[in-house]
Motif scaffolding. Structure first.
Motif, short mmCIF file in Angstrom:
data_model
loop_
_atom_site.label_atom_id
_atom_site.label_comp_id
_atom_site.label_asym_id
_atom_site.label_seq_id
_atom_site.Cartn_x
_atom_site.Cartn_y
_atom_site.Cartn_z
N LEU A 212 49.34 -51.69 -14.99
CA LEU A 212 49.19 -51.24 -13.61
C LEU A 212 47.62 -51.91 -12.89
O LEU A 212 47.65 -52.46 -12.06
CB LEU A 212 48.60 -49.78 -13.82
CG LEU A 212 48.24 -49.10 -12.50
CD1 LEU A 212 49.22 -48.83 -11.62
CD2 LEU A 212 47.72 -47.71 -12.93
N ALA A 213 47.02 -52.60 -13.97
CA ALA A 213 45.85 -53.21 -13.42
C ALA A 213 46.09 -54.45 -12.87
O ALA A 213 45.70 -54.95 -11.76
CB ALA A 213 44.74 -53.35 -14.59
N VAL A 214 47.04 -55.35 -13.42
CA VAL A 214 47.63 -56.48 -12.84
C VAL A 214 48.34 -56.35 -11.58
O VAL A 214 47.85 -57.27 -10.77
CB VAL A 214 48.63 -57.24 -14.00
CG1 VAL A 214 49.30 -58.23 -13.21
CG2 VAL A 214 47.84 -57.47 -15.10
N VAL A 215 49.23 -55.34 -11.42
CA VAL A 215 49.74 -54.97 -10.16
C VAL A 215 48.96 -54.65 -9.05
O VAL A 215 48.88 -55.27 -8.04
CB VAL A 215 50.94 -54.07 -10.43
CG1 VAL A 215 51.49 -53.66 -9.12
CG2 VAL A 215 51.87 -54.47 -11.34
N VAL A 216 48.08 -53.87 -9.31
CA VAL A 216 46.99 -53.20 -8.31
C VAL A 216 46.09 -54.56 -7.92
O VAL A 216 45.84 -54.91 -6.75
CB VAL A 216 46.06 -52.37 -8.79
CG1 VAL A 216 44.81 -51.97 -7.95
CG2 VAL A 216 46.82 -50.99 -9.05
N GLU A 217 45.78 -55.47 -8.74
CA GLU A 217 45.01 -56.68 -8.33
C GLU A 217 45.82 -57.63 -7.40
O GLU A 217 45.08 -58.11 -6.57
CB GLU A 217 44.54 -57.42 -9.63
CG GLU A 217 43.59 -58.64 -9.41
CD GLU A 217 42.43 -58.20 -8.73
OE1 GLU A 217 41.89 -59.02 -8.03
OE2 GLU A 217 41.73 -57.28 -9.07
N HIS A 218 46.96 -57.61 -7.83
CA HIS A 218 47.79 -58.62 -6.92
C HIS A 218 48.27 -57.79 -5.49
O HIS A 218 48.55 -58.65 -4.55
CB HIS A 218 49.14 -59.02 -7.76
CG HIS A 218 48.83 -59.95 -8.48
ND1 HIS A 218 48.30 -59.82 -9.81
CD2 HIS A 218 49.39 -61.02 -8.48
CE1 HIS A 218 48.38 -61.09 -10.20
NE2 HIS A 218 49.08 -61.89 -9.65
N LEU A 219 48.08 -56.72 -5.42
CA LEU A 219 48.27 -55.73 -4.20
C LEU A 219 47.25 -56.02 -3.15
O LEU A 219 47.35 -55.48 -1.95
CB LEU A 219 48.71 -54.45 -4.31
CG LEU A 219 50.20 -54.31 -5.14
CD1 LEU A 219 50.33 -52.81 -5.34
CD2 LEU A 219 51.18 -54.79 -4.23
#
Length: 62
Positions: free
Chosen positions: A54-61
């Motif tokens: 989740l942290a990786v996806v949120v960072e890319h968004l």
């Protein structure tokens, strides 16, 4: 504040897929969750299905 929903363009960037493949992935996730086509897919649901952090996806968004 990060976004709550994930869209086709986001999946394209995150997964390196084309528009059609990204849309098919979103539709497959919705089908597995018994969601209707018009109901948006949350980032949390996407992460649970794909196994991405989740942290990786949120960072890319951002």
């Amino acid at each position: 504040m990060s976004r709550l929903f994930i869209y086709t363009k986001d999946v394209q960037v995150l997964m390196g897929k084309g528009k059609t493949a990204a849309h098919r992935l979103i539709m497959a996730i919705k089908k597995s969750l018994n969601k209707q086509k018009f109901v948006p897919l949350t980032v949390q649901e996407f992460c649970e299905y794909t196994g991405l952090s989740l942290a990786v996806v949120v960072e890319h968004l951002k």
